[in-house]
Design a protein around this motif. Structure first.
Motif, short mmCIF file in Angstrom:
data_model
loop_
_atom_site.label_atom_id
_atom_site.label_comp_id
_atom_site.label_asym_id
_atom_site.label_seq_id
_atom_site.Cartn_x
_atom_site.Cartn_y
_atom_site.Cartn_z
N TYR A 182 0.84 -1.19 0.00
CA TYR A 182 0.00 0.00 0.00
C TYR A 182 0.88 1.24 0.00
N SER A 208 -8.63 1.84 -9.64
CA SER A 208 -8.03 2.86 -8.77
C SER A 208 -6.55 2.98 -9.08
N GLU A 224 -4.50 3.46 -6.62
CA GLU A 224 -3.85 2.98 -5.40
C GLU A 224 -3.68 1.46 -5.44
N ASP A 267 -6.00 -0.84 -3.28
CA ASP A 267 -7.36 -0.95 -3.80
C ASP A 267 -7.43 -2.01 -4.90
N PHE A 307 -8.18 3.02 3.37
CA PHE A 307 -9.23 2.25 2.69
C PHE A 307 -10.54 2.36 3.45
N GLY A 313 -11.73 6.14 3.08
CA GLY A 313 -11.62 6.69 1.74
C GLY A 313 -12.98 6.85 1.08
N ASP A 330 -13.29 8.25 -2.33
CA ASP A 330 -13.26 8.43 -3.78
C ASP A 330 -14.13 7.36 -4.42
N LYS A 339 -12.98 3.55 -4.25
CA LYS A 339 -13.06 2.96 -2.91
C LYS A 339 -14.51 2.70 -2.50
N ILE A 390 -15.72 -0.35 -4.35
CA ILE A 390 -15.12 -1.58 -3.83
C ILE A 390 -15.79 -1.98 -2.51
N LYS A 391 -16.00 -1.00 -1.63
CA LYS A 391 -16.60 -1.30 -0.33
C LYS A 391 -18.07 -1.72 -0.48
N CYS A 421 -20.58 3.99 3.27
CA CYS A 421 -19.49 3.00 3.37
C CYS A 421 -18.29 3.53 4.14
N LYS A 477 -5.80 12.27 1.91
CA LYS A 477 -6.85 11.26 2.00
C LYS A 477 -7.97 11.73 2.91
#
Length: 502
Positions: A279, A297, A299, A302, A326, A329, A331, A334, A337-338, A449, A475
């Motif tokens: 990371y 992403s 990152e 991610d 994470f 986050g 954006d 993220k 993804i969550k 999230c 962040k």
């Protein structure tokens, strides 16, 4: 020689060599010699147990034929040794021909030496180092077992060897995660950024307790899979596997992120994934193109999370270490993804870890996410997660922070284990402190999230290195901007105000 003097002896010899510049080069120099020593010991076993065994390494380059000192003055040393290592050994091993039919235990020799380096410039000192390594009797069970601790100390030293430290996760943590994930004979486990193999060896340690038959043993040996992008930790990982009696380690020297995740089939998936993804890094567009646009992403962590979700088998289990960024986050990638974790996986537990677990090499706070690729019983429509438990692991009594001299130990995970089997919320409303809480998937989604729950109480201000300070600031600012925009949008909706974005 006494095993506890092994690393010290080699360090003292190498300090006098003009070609060794710092700990990273010293450890890398040890690594390729140690690999050949361990591989030679394994070849002794293969020759004993197999008829007509033939080494993949040419005879003149086998450890036994050039490295061993018989004490009779016939062993090469000084300039002759340097010439052999630089102009015969390395070119030969780097040039070994490998094809799809080459056995894995043979192919790892070529792969291990592909990008290996020989730094030493003094042939006499090189001979001294080789002699120290060769004195290890890895055929002796007790000494081989004791050497496991020596090897562990070599891996720990990587933490002070520049960027190499990113590959070492405290063994107390990898052992805890492997025990909690509860390995079963016949399951396949993977780590797609395996470094030196810490998670793999912890998995093997936990699985070994369940091996009962010859068939179980065969399943044990074929249960692990790893990929490592960088040559140095890859070399150490392969050696680590050989030391753990994995004769044909399925460890690849490759980049896990360079393949299209949508092309993975069920055959490419694993029952268990244990990882601490890299990371803090940023990936280029050509890497991001291998991922769905909504999950793409820049990152690194991610992208590894997305990779894990696509390579976790049905009913599979995962335990993954991720940074705080994470969790809070906000954006688009993220958030997507969550939300995917909540809707398509059972994200049942998040463990908040003390910020100093990886200190003094980084102060980035981390967390363990435990999730399964299945729908939890009782989960609401549209979700596979029913509820997510958060638990904060506080520093043990008597510790202000972990350090090089006071690292995390196995017993420090005991509070998590005790809580794990008897989960309950731990909330101090008077002091506004939440140590453990449970949220439904819908509650987490309603909070946009935001997984940044059960935070650590703020003590004295922590002074971070400038790069980490700026990264942390941006962040948190992005997350705050998102919350402000969301609140303003809600106010506009209530008031019926439309504001042009031009």
């Amino acid at each position: 020689m006494a095993l506890n003097n092994f690393v010290k002896s080699i360090r003292n010899i190498m300090r006098n060599d003009a070609g060794i510049n710092g700990d990273a080069q010293r450890i890398e120099q040890i690594a390729w010699m140690l690999f050949l020593k361990v591989y030679d010991e394994k070849e002794n076993d293969w020759e004993f147990n197999e008829d007509n065994y033939k080494s993949f390494i040419p005879e003149n380059c086998r450890w036994r034929n050039w490295a061993k000192d018989n004490g009779e003055g016939e062993t090469i040393t000084a300039d002759a040794l340097l010439d052999f290592v630089n102009n015969t050994l390395f070119p030969t091993l780097k040039g070994l021909e490998v094809n799809p039919s080459t056995p894995m235990r043979s192919a790892i020799v070529r792969t291990t030496f592909e990008d290996a380096n020989q730094y030493m410039k003094d042939g006499v000192l090189l001979r001294q180092v080789i002699n120290v390594i060769d004195q290890l009797d890895l055929g002796n069970y007790e000494e081989s077992h004791a050497f496991g601790e020596i090897y562990e100390s070599i891996l720990k030293e990587m933490q002070s060897a520049g960027s190499a430290g990113e590959f070492y996760t405290p063994r107390a943590l990898t052992d805890f995660m492997a025990e909690i994930i509860d390995p079963k004979v016949g399951e396949k486990m993977a780590d797609f950024a395996c470094g030196t193999g810490g998670f793999i060896t912890s998995w093997l340690k936990a699985l070994d307790k369940k091996v009962r038959t010859a068939e179980d043993k065969e399943e044990y040996e074929n249960s692990v899979y790893g990929i490592e992008k960088k040559q140095f930790p890859y070399m150490l990982c392969v050696t680590n596997m050989l030391l753990h009696d994995i004769d044909s380690p399925r460890v690849m020297h490759d980049n896990s992120l360079t393949k299209d995740v949508l092309n993975y089939t069920d055959e490419d998936k694993f029952d268990v994934i244990l990882m601490n993804p890299p990371y803090g890094g940023s990936e280029k567009n050509d890497i991001k193109q291998h991922f769905p646009s909504d999950l793409s992403s820049s990152e690194t962590a991610d992208l590894f999370m997305v990779l894990i979700m696509y390579r976790l088998a049905e009913k599979g289990r995962a335990a993954v270490i991720l940074p705080d960024g994470f969790l809070f986050g906000a954006d688009n990638a993220k958030l997507a993804i969550k939300e995917k974790l909540l809707r398509e996986f059972n994200l049942h537990t998040i463990i908040r870890l003390p910020g100093s677990i990886f200190a003094p090499y980084t102060s980035i706070a981390t967390n363990i996410l435990f999730f399964n690729n299945e729908k939890a019983e009782g989960a609401e429509e549209g979700f596979s997660t029913k509820e997510t438990w958060f638990y904060r692991l506080d520093m043990p009594e008597g510790y202000k922070h972990f350090s090089k001299t006071k690292p995390m130990r196995a017993e420090h995970c005991r509070p998590i284990i005790d809580w794990w089997t008897n989960r309950q919320e731990i909330v101090d409303a008077e002091n506004n402190d939440e140590k453990s809480r449970c949220f439904t998937a819908q509650q987490l989604l309603d909070m946009d999230c935001n997984f940044d729950q059960c935070k650590f109480p703020k003590d004295e201000e922590e002074i971070l290195p400038p790069a980490e300070l700026l990264a942390d600031y941006f962040k948190k600012r992005k997350a705050l901007d998102h919350e402000i925009d969301k609140t303003l949008a809600e106010i506009q909706r209530i008031l019926g105000i439309e504001i042009s974005k031009d």
